[in-house]
Scaffold this active site. Structure first.
Site, PDB file in Angstrom:
ATOM      1  N   ASP A  25       0.880  -1.158   0.000  1.00 18.68           N
ATOM      2  CA  ASP A  25       0.000   0.000   0.000  1.00 18.68           C
ATOM      3  C   ASP A  25       0.930   1.223   0.000  1.00 18.68           C
ATOM      4  O   ASP A  25       2.118   1.109   0.336  1.00 18.68           O
ATOM      5  CB  ASP A  25      -0.867  -0.029   1.267  1.00 18.68           C
ATOM      6  CG  ASP A  25      -1.669   1.240   1.432  1.00 18.68           C
ATOM      7  OD1 ASP A  25      -2.341   1.651   0.477  1.00 18.68           O
ATOM      8  OD2 ASP A  25      -1.590   1.848   2.525  1.00 18.68           O
ATOM      9  N   ASP A  27      -0.032   5.148   0.925  1.00 20.68           N
ATOM     10  CA  ASP A  27      -0.220   6.117   2.019  1.00 20.68           C
ATOM     11  C   ASP A  27      -0.151   5.426   3.383  1.00 20.68           C
ATOM     12  O   ASP A  27      -0.973   4.563   3.682  1.00 20.68           O
ATOM     13  CB  ASP A  27      -1.590   6.804   1.896  1.00 20.68           C
ATOM     14  CG  ASP A  27      -1.781   7.509   0.556  1.00 20.68           C
ATOM     15  OD1 ASP A  27      -0.878   8.238   0.142  1.00 20.68           O
ATOM     16  OD2 ASP A  27      -2.848   7.328  -0.059  1.00 20.68           O
ATOM     17  N   GLY A  62      -7.471   3.745   3.173  1.00 17.16           N
ATOM     18  CA  GLY A  62      -7.740   2.754   2.133  1.00 17.16           C
ATOM     19  C   GLY A  62      -9.016   2.987   1.345  1.00 17.16           C
ATOM     20  O   GLY A  62      -9.293   2.303   0.366  1.00 17.16           O
ATOM     21  N   ILE A  63      -9.809   3.966   1.795  1.00 15.34           N
ATOM     22  CA  ILE A  63     -11.128   4.228   1.197  1.00 15.34           C
ATOM     23  C   ILE A  63     -11.008   5.339   0.144  1.00 15.34           C
ATOM     24  O   ILE A  63     -10.238   6.279   0.331  1.00 15.34           O
ATOM     25  CB  ILE A  63     -12.112   4.690   2.315  1.00 15.34           C
ATOM     26  CG1 ILE A  63     -12.110   3.723   3.499  1.00 15.34           C
ATOM     27  CG2 ILE A  63     -13.511   4.927   1.792  1.00 15.34           C
ATOM     28  CD1 ILE A  63     -12.714   2.390   3.245  1.00 15.34           C
ATOM     29  N   ARG A  65     -11.646   8.651  -2.288  1.00 16.04           N
ATOM     30  CA  ARG A  65     -11.864  10.070  -1.917  1.00 16.04           C
ATOM     31  C   ARG A  65     -13.349  10.359  -1.664  1.00 16.04           C
ATOM     32  O   ARG A  65     -13.708  10.949  -0.651  1.00 16.04           O
ATOM     33  CB  ARG A  65     -11.336  10.955  -3.045  1.00 16.04           C
ATOM     34  CG  ARG A  65     -11.087  12.392  -2.630  1.00 16.04           C
ATOM     35  CD  ARG A  65     -10.560  13.184  -3.820  1.00 16.04           C
ATOM     36  NE  ARG A  65      -9.367  12.571  -4.392  1.00 16.04           N
ATOM     37  CZ  ARG A  65      -8.898  12.823  -5.628  1.00 16.04           C
ATOM     38  NH1 ARG A  65      -9.514  13.698  -6.400  1.00 16.04           N
ATOM     39  NH2 ARG A  65      -7.806  12.218  -6.081  1.00 16.04           N
ATOM     40  N   ARG A 133      -5.739   8.173  -6.344  1.00 17.88           N
ATOM     41  CA  ARG A 133      -5.598   8.647  -7.723  1.00 17.88           C
ATOM     42  C   ARG A 133      -4.345   9.518  -7.857  1.00 17.88           C
ATOM     43  O   ARG A 133      -4.015   9.968  -8.935  1.00 17.88           O
ATOM     44  CB  ARG A 133      -6.860   9.422  -8.133  1.00 17.88           C
ATOM     45  CG  ARG A 133      -8.131   8.581  -8.005  1.00 17.88           C
ATOM     46  CD  ARG A 133      -9.378   9.378  -8.372  1.00 17.88           C
ATOM     47  NE  ARG A 133      -9.436   9.649  -9.795  1.00 17.88           N
ATOM     48  CZ  ARG A 133      -9.968   8.833 -10.699  1.00 17.88           C
ATOM     49  NH1 ARG A 133     -10.494   7.694 -10.326  1.00 17.88           N
ATOM     50  NH2 ARG A 133      -9.991   9.152 -11.977  1.00 17.88           N
ATOM     51  N   ASN A 134      -3.689   9.781  -6.738  1.00 19.47           N
ATOM     52  CA  ASN A 134      -2.453  10.572  -6.756  1.00 19.47           C
ATOM     53  C   ASN A 134      -1.204   9.684  -6.703  1.00 19.47           C
ATOM     54  O   ASN A 134      -0.093  10.192  -6.531  1.00 19.47           O
ATOM     55  CB  ASN A 134      -2.430  11.527  -5.548  1.00 19.47           C
ATOM     56  CG  ASN A 134      -3.442  12.655  -5.692  1.00 19.47           C
ATOM     57  OD1 ASN A 134      -3.367  13.436  -6.642  1.00 19.47           O
ATOM     58  ND2 ASN A 134      -4.392  12.734  -4.780  1.00 19.47           N
ATOM     59  N   ASP A 186      -1.514  -0.549   6.081  1.00 23.40           N
ATOM     60  CA  ASP A 186      -1.749   0.138   7.358  1.00 23.40           C
ATOM     61  C   ASP A 186      -3.248   0.243   7.651  1.00 23.40           C
ATOM     62  O   ASP A 186      -3.639   0.698   8.723  1.00 23.40           O
ATOM     63  CB  ASP A 186      -1.146   1.551   7.345  1.00 23.40           C
ATOM     64  CG  ASP A 186      -1.879   2.482   6.402  1.00 23.40           C
ATOM     65  OD1 ASP A 186      -2.277   2.014   5.307  1.00 23.40           O
ATOM     66  OD2 ASP A 186      -2.070   3.658   6.751  1.00 23.40           O
TER      67      ASP A 186
END
Ligand code: G6P
Ligand code: MG
Length: 227
Positions: A25, A27, A62-63, A65, A133-134, A186
Site C-alpha cells: 500500500d 499512504d 484505504g477508502i 476520496r 488517484r495521486n 496500514d
C-alpha cells in the site's frame, strides 16, 4: 514481527518458498502521506463546520476520496448535491496536492529505501496497490516513478478497498497468483481486501492487525524476516 502460526520456523520456511511478490500500500506504508490526508480533510471539515478527528480519519484509510467525503459528511451527506460533493472532494484534493508538491526523495525514509532494495536483491517482485488517484504523482515526488515492477491505483479500479480489485490488478500485472504474494497494509480495509483476494497479509498498524492480518510488522524492514 510476529507470525500467526505457532510453528514459526516451519511456516516461515514454507512461506519463503511460496511468496514471490510483495504488494505495498502507499499512504501510511511507503510514505507518510496518510498524515497529509488527515490534515487536508481536517481543513475541509473545519471550513464546512463538521467534526473531524483522528478516530474518524482512521476510518478513511484505504477508502476512496468520495467514500471518505461521505463518511465525513455523515448524516449531512443527503444535504449536498452530487456536484457539491464533487467540488468538496476537489477542494480537499487541492489542499492535499499542495502538500504533495512539497515532497522530495528525502521524504522516502532510509528504512523503506533499504527494504525495497533488499527485496529487489532477493529477486522478489514488487508492486504498489493503492486506492489513491495521486499514486503516480507521489511515486514521482519520492523518486520511485520507475522502481516498481507494477503499479495499480485508484485511476484503474471501480471498487476501493476492502474490495480486493486493486490488489488483484497488481498481482495480474506482476503475473503472480495471490497465493504467492504478500500485501503490506496500514488500513483495516486493506487487510480485509488482501484476505478477500486470497493474498498473504502483513499489518503495519494496530488497526490493520485487528482486521486479521497474517503478520504484524513493527517496522517495514521486518518484512525481510517473512521472505
Ligand atoms: C488511499 C488513502 C485514503 C485515500 C485514498 C484516495 O487509500 O489511504 O485515505 O482517501 O487513497 O486517495 P486520493 O489521493 O485519490 O484522494
Ligand atoms: Mg494506507
Amino acid at each position: 514481527m510476529r507470525e500467526r502460526n505457532a510453528d514459526d520456523r516451519k511456516t516461515g520456511a514454507k512461506l519463503r518458498t511460496q511468496i514471490r511478490a510483495v504488494i505495498f500500500d502507499l499512504d501510511g506504508v511507503l510514505c507518510h502521506t496518510d498524515e497529509y490526508h488527515y490534515q487536508a480533510w481536517r481543513k475541509l471539515a473545519q471550513r464546512i463546520g463538521l467534526p473531524f478527528d483522528r478516530k474518524i480519519n482512521s476510518r478513511l484509510r484505504g477508502i476512496s476520496r468520495m467514500d471518505s467525503l461521505n463518511i465525513i459528511l455523515g448524516e449531512k451527506a443527503g444535504c449536498y448535491t452530487a456536484e457539491e460533493k464533487r467540488q468538496l472532494a476537489e477542494e480537499k484534493n487541492q489542499i492535499y496536492r499542495k502538500m504533495l508538491r512539497q515532497m522530495t526523495p528525502q521524504d522516502l525514509s532510509r528504512e523503506v529505501k533499504e527494504t525495497l532494495n533488499a527485496l529487489r536483491a532477493k529477486g522478489i517482485k514488487q508492486a504498489v496497490g493503492s486506492s489513491s488517484r495521486n499514486t503516480g504523482f507521489i511515486l514521482e515526488r519520492l523518486g520511485l516513478a520507475d522502481f516498481f515492477d507494477a503499479v495499480a491505483d485508484g485511476t484503474e479500479i471501480t471498487h476501493s478497498k476492502p474490495d480486493p480489485e486493486v490488489f488483484l490488478l497488481a498481482a495480474k500485472k506482476l503475473e503472480v497468483p495471490p497465493s504467492q504474494a504478500l500485501v503490506v497494509e496500514d488500513a483495516a480495509a486493506g487487510i480485509k481486501a488482501a484476505r478477500a483476494g486470497g493474498f498473504h497479509s502483513a499489518a503495519v498498524s494496530e488497526e490493520a492487525r485487528s482486521a486479521g492480518a497474517d503478520y504484524f510488522l513493527e517496522k517495514i524492514s521486518d518484512v525481510l524476516y517473512i521472505l
